[in-house]
Motif scaffolding. Structure first.
Motif, PDB file in Angstrom:
ATOM      1  N   ARG A   5      18.394  21.586   8.100  1.00  0.00           N
ATOM      2  CA  ARG A   5      18.846  22.411   7.271  1.00  0.00           C
ATOM      3  C   ARG A   5      18.375  23.963   7.202  1.00  0.00           C
ATOM      4  O   ARG A   5      17.117  24.115   7.086  1.00  0.00           O
ATOM      5  CB  ARG A   5      18.843  21.937   5.688  1.00  0.00           C
ATOM      6  CG  ARG A   5      19.843  22.497   4.811  1.00  0.00           C
ATOM      7  CD  ARG A   5      19.970  21.644   3.658  1.00  0.00           C
ATOM      8  NE  ARG A   5      21.090  22.261   2.799  1.00  0.00           N
ATOM      9  CZ  ARG A   5      22.406  21.940   3.042  1.00  0.00           C
ATOM     10  NH1 ARG A   5      22.551  21.071   4.350  1.00  0.00           N
ATOM     11  NH2 ARG A   5      23.325  22.293   2.321  1.00  0.00           N
ATOM     12  N   VAL A   6      19.326  24.746   6.998  1.00  0.00           N
ATOM     13  CA  VAL A   6      18.848  26.371   7.070  1.00  0.00           C
ATOM     14  C   VAL A   6      18.161  26.712   5.542  1.00  0.00           C
ATOM     15  O   VAL A   6      18.818  26.181   4.566  1.00  0.00           O
ATOM     16  CB  VAL A   6      19.974  27.251   7.219  1.00  0.00           C
ATOM     17  CG1 VAL A   6      19.399  28.601   6.829  1.00  0.00           C
ATOM     18  CG2 VAL A   6      20.544  27.232   8.514  1.00  0.00           C
ATOM     19  N   GLU A   7      17.093  27.033   5.455  1.00  0.00           N
ATOM     20  CA  GLU A   7      16.404  27.257   4.075  1.00  0.00           C
ATOM     21  C   GLU A   7      16.835  28.440   3.606  1.00  0.00           C
ATOM     22  O   GLU A   7      16.226  29.365   3.671  1.00  0.00           O
ATOM     23  CB  GLU A   7      14.907  27.069   4.196  1.00  0.00           C
ATOM     24  CG  GLU A   7      14.311  25.523   4.352  1.00  0.00           C
ATOM     25  CD  GLU A   7      12.782  25.387   3.967  1.00  0.00           C
ATOM     26  OE1 GLU A   7      12.811  25.483   2.704  1.00  0.00           O
ATOM     27  OE2 GLU A   7      12.271  24.845   4.818  1.00  0.00           O
ATOM     28  N   LYS A   8      17.958  28.479   2.856  1.00  0.00           N
ATOM     29  CA  LYS A   8      18.405  29.803   2.185  1.00  0.00           C
ATOM     30  C   LYS A   8      17.302  30.464   1.228  1.00  0.00           C
ATOM     31  O   LYS A   8      17.061  31.166   0.962  1.00  0.00           O
ATOM     32  CB  LYS A   8      19.685  29.495   1.501  1.00  0.00           C
ATOM     33  CG  LYS A   8      20.826  29.149   2.370  1.00  0.00           C
ATOM     34  CD  LYS A   8      21.984  28.888   1.688  1.00  0.00           C
ATOM     35  CE  LYS A   8      23.267  28.259   2.356  1.00  0.00           C
ATOM     36  NZ  LYS A   8      24.286  27.949   1.490  1.00  0.00           N
ATOM     37  N   GLU A   9      16.683  29.490   0.445  1.00  0.00           N
ATOM     38  CA  GLU A   9      15.781  29.900  -0.513  1.00  0.00           C
ATOM     39  C   GLU A   9      14.232  29.721  -0.091  1.00  0.00           C
ATOM     40  O   GLU A   9      13.570  29.445  -0.767  1.00  0.00           O
ATOM     41  CB  GLU A   9      15.980  28.844  -1.809  1.00  0.00           C
ATOM     42  CG  GLU A   9      17.360  28.982  -2.293  1.00  0.00           C
ATOM     43  CD  GLU A   9      18.263  27.795  -2.053  1.00  0.00           C
ATOM     44  OE1 GLU A   9      17.923  27.031  -1.144  1.00  0.00           O
ATOM     45  OE2 GLU A   9      19.661  27.983  -2.286  1.00  0.00           O
ATOM     46  N   LYS A  10      14.015  30.072   1.091  1.00  0.00           N
ATOM     47  CA  LYS A  10      12.729  29.632   1.741  1.00  0.00           C
ATOM     48  C   LYS A  10      11.691  30.789   1.026  1.00  0.00           C
ATOM     49  O   LYS A  10      10.610  30.259   0.679  1.00  0.00           O
ATOM     50  CB  LYS A  10      12.590  29.742   3.268  1.00  0.00           C
ATOM     51  CG  LYS A  10      11.491  29.391   3.749  1.00  0.00           C
ATOM     52  CD  LYS A  10      11.529  29.466   5.313  1.00  0.00           C
ATOM     53  CE  LYS A  10      10.584  28.842   6.193  1.00  0.00           C
ATOM     54  NZ  LYS A  10      10.583  28.883   7.620  1.00  0.00           N
ATOM     55  N   GLU A  11      12.024  31.908   0.993  1.00  0.00           N
ATOM     56  CA  GLU A  11      11.267  32.684   0.199  1.00  0.00           C
ATOM     57  C   GLU A  11      10.898  32.627  -1.277  1.00  0.00           C
ATOM     58  O   GLU A  11       9.919  32.586  -1.514  1.00  0.00           O
ATOM     59  CB  GLU A  11      11.979  34.235   0.271  1.00  0.00           C
ATOM     60  CG  GLU A  11      11.100  35.373   0.293  1.00  0.00           C
ATOM     61  CD  GLU A  11      11.480  36.802   0.663  1.00  0.00           C
ATOM     62  OE1 GLU A  11      10.657  37.754   0.813  1.00  0.00           O
ATOM     63  OE2 GLU A  11      12.673  36.805   0.816  1.00  0.00           O
ATOM     64  N   LEU A  12      12.259  32.087  -1.963  1.00  0.00           N
ATOM     65  CA  LEU A  12      12.124  31.913  -3.246  1.00  0.00           C
ATOM     66  C   LEU A  12      11.028  30.890  -3.518  1.00  0.00           C
ATOM     67  O   LEU A  12      10.068  30.853  -4.306  1.00  0.00           O
ATOM     68  CB  LEU A  12      13.163  31.736  -3.787  1.00  0.00           C
ATOM     69  CG  LEU A  12      13.165  31.318  -5.441  1.00  0.00           C
ATOM     70  CD1 LEU A  12      12.549  32.142  -6.392  1.00  0.00           C
ATOM     71  CD2 LEU A  12      14.607  30.862  -5.729  1.00  0.00           C
ATOM     72  N   LYS A  13      11.113  29.737  -2.605  1.00  0.00           N
ATOM     73  CA  LYS A  13      10.218  28.794  -2.688  1.00  0.00           C
ATOM     74  C   LYS A  13       8.771  29.028  -2.379  1.00  0.00           C
ATOM     75  O   LYS A  13       7.896  28.460  -3.057  1.00  0.00           O
ATOM     76  CB  LYS A  13      10.535  27.352  -1.837  1.00  0.00           C
ATOM     77  CG  LYS A  13      11.949  26.833  -2.177  1.00  0.00           C
ATOM     78  CD  LYS A  13      12.202  25.602  -1.010  1.00  0.00           C
ATOM     79  CE  LYS A  13      13.566  25.123  -1.412  1.00  0.00           C
ATOM     80  NZ  LYS A  13      14.152  24.239  -0.222  1.00  0.00           N
ATOM     81  N   GLY A  14       8.583  29.663  -1.580  1.00  0.00           N
ATOM     82  CA  GLY A  14       7.275  30.113  -1.154  1.00  0.00           C
ATOM     83  C   GLY A  14       6.577  30.878  -2.464  1.00  0.00           C
ATOM     84  O   GLY A  14       5.501  30.655  -2.839  1.00  0.00           O
ATOM     85  N   ILE A  15       7.630  31.862  -3.144  1.00  0.00           N
ATOM     86  CA  ILE A  15       7.007  32.614  -4.508  1.00  0.00           C
ATOM     87  C   ILE A  15       6.524  31.530  -5.353  1.00  0.00           C
ATOM     88  O   ILE A  15       5.582  31.612  -6.007  1.00  0.00           O
ATOM     89  CB  ILE A  15       7.845  33.399  -4.873  1.00  0.00           C
ATOM     90  CG1 ILE A  15       8.367  34.599  -3.737  1.00  0.00           C
ATOM     91  CG2 ILE A  15       7.562  34.005  -5.940  1.00  0.00           C
ATOM     92  CD1 ILE A  15       9.400  35.502  -3.955  1.00  0.00           C
TER      93      ILE A  15
END
Length: 357
Positions: A5-15
């Motif tokens: 799956r493309v992680e749309k919220e990858k940046e948000l999850k990192g934060i």
């Protein structure tokens, strides 16, 4: 190779992982929240950030939750190093570009929004009156909620996911039976792909809750992993089984992820993504290539499955093939040919038994 799956919220999850309960940073924010002093904290020490910092004084001390709590009693912003190990400056004034648009109210939040957009750094604004932590990074804005609220939401989402997975299992079991009988319609396939995508969207939501919960989200994470074993992989192999020849199944999967929630309810949108335009879904029979069923047989490498599908084109052809015909395929010896035939037979028997239960 299956691209997940493309992680749309990858940046948000990192934060959220940086600020999750159990981290030193979250402990400091919690102390500020309890003291009701408010605060403005910038995570980063790039040249771009330092250019907009004015006044204040240099601290250059190791980070600790109690230090940041004490420094937040002053009105100015606190600058923390990119690795979160040092408190660099305190009581500073931030002067971002005033022409950057912002819809925030209140000096602290307007400054935080503009600094985040101008520098791309993580900026945390803690409201004194509302007692709320808001995170900004670029054009991302996220309000941190209390752990008890997040746990309640995560548990509610898990209950929804259980129902969705239950419906998906029924749909996939029905598709399994039809595949072995070679009477699959486009409607059956699109329904299974639709249900898989619905499940994965709930999963994405729960994953954000788990990131925000930090060490308090371990049990939720374990339950989630138990519920969705192999769901995404099965969904991708389904697309690979039924998409029009010459199409890239990974691109189709990304396209389906981009479909809006309303469009997802319309099976025609999914069928178009798989290359079927203007085709009646209920009346159109279609045969699977066999990737999904063959992947369920133990110890059959993916390159061998590719060779089998290339030779026999459809699952029906594999099932009707003799040991000798299978043996001729590259990568398959006598033992593997027997394993494939017996494996498919056992799968068919198991699926029929499960259907009767």
């Amino acid at each position: 190779m299956i691209v997940l799956r493309v992680e749309k919220e990858k940046e948000l999850k990192g934060i959220l992982k940086l600020l999750a309960p159990g981290t030193q940073l979250r402990e400091g924010l919690r102390n500020i929240l309890k003291a009701k002093t408010g605060g403005l904290i910038v995570l980063g020490d790039s040249e771009q950030i330092l250019k907009i910092v004015d006044g204040g004084f240099t601290i250059n001390s190791d980070y600790s939750p109690s230090y940041i709590y004490e420094l937040a009693k002053m009105d100015g912003a606190i600058i923390i190093s990119s690795d979160l190990k040092k408190i660099l400056y305190a009581n500073t004034q931030l002067i971002p570009d005033p022409s950057i648009p912002t819809f925030e109210t209140g000096t602290r939040h307007r400054t935080a929004d503009r600094v985040a957009k101008q520098t791309g750094a993580i900026v945390i604004a803690i409201s004194q009156r509302r007692n709320v932590i808001t995170i900004y990074k670029g054009y991302i804005k996220y309000v941190l909620r209390d752990s008890s609220v997040m746990l309640a939401r995560a548990n509610q989402a898990l209950q929804t996911l259980e129902k969705y997975v239950s419906v998906l299992n029924r749909v996939v079991n029905n598709l399994n039976i039809l595949e072995f009988q070679d009477i699959v319609t486009l409607f059956d396939v699109m329904t299974a792909i639709q249900r898989t995508e619905m499940v994965m969207r709930v999963v994405s939501e729960i994953e954000i809750y788990i990131c925000e919960l930090g060490n308090e989200g371990r049990l939720i994470s374990m339950q989630l992993n138990e519920l969705i074993k192999g769901v995404e992989r099965d969904g991708i192999l389904m697309i690979r089984d039924y998409c029009q020849s010459g199409m890239d199944y990974d691109d189709i999967y990304k396209q389906i992820q981009g479909i809006s929630s309303d469009e997802l309810l319309n099976l025609d949108f999914i069928s178009r993504a798989l290359g079927y335009v203007g085709v009646p879904l209920v009346d159109t029979l279609i045969s699977p290539r066999g990737y999904r069923m063959l992947s369920k047989i133990p110890r059959i490498p993916s390159n061998v499955i590719d060779n089998i599908v290339k030779n026999f084109k459809e699952l029906k052809g594999v099932m009707e093939a003799s040991y000798e015909e299978l043996d001729k395929v590259e990568g398959i010896g006598e033992a593997r040919a027997r394993a494939i035939k017996n494996g498919l037979r056992r799968l068919k028997e198991q699926i029929m038994v499960d259907n009767k239960l």
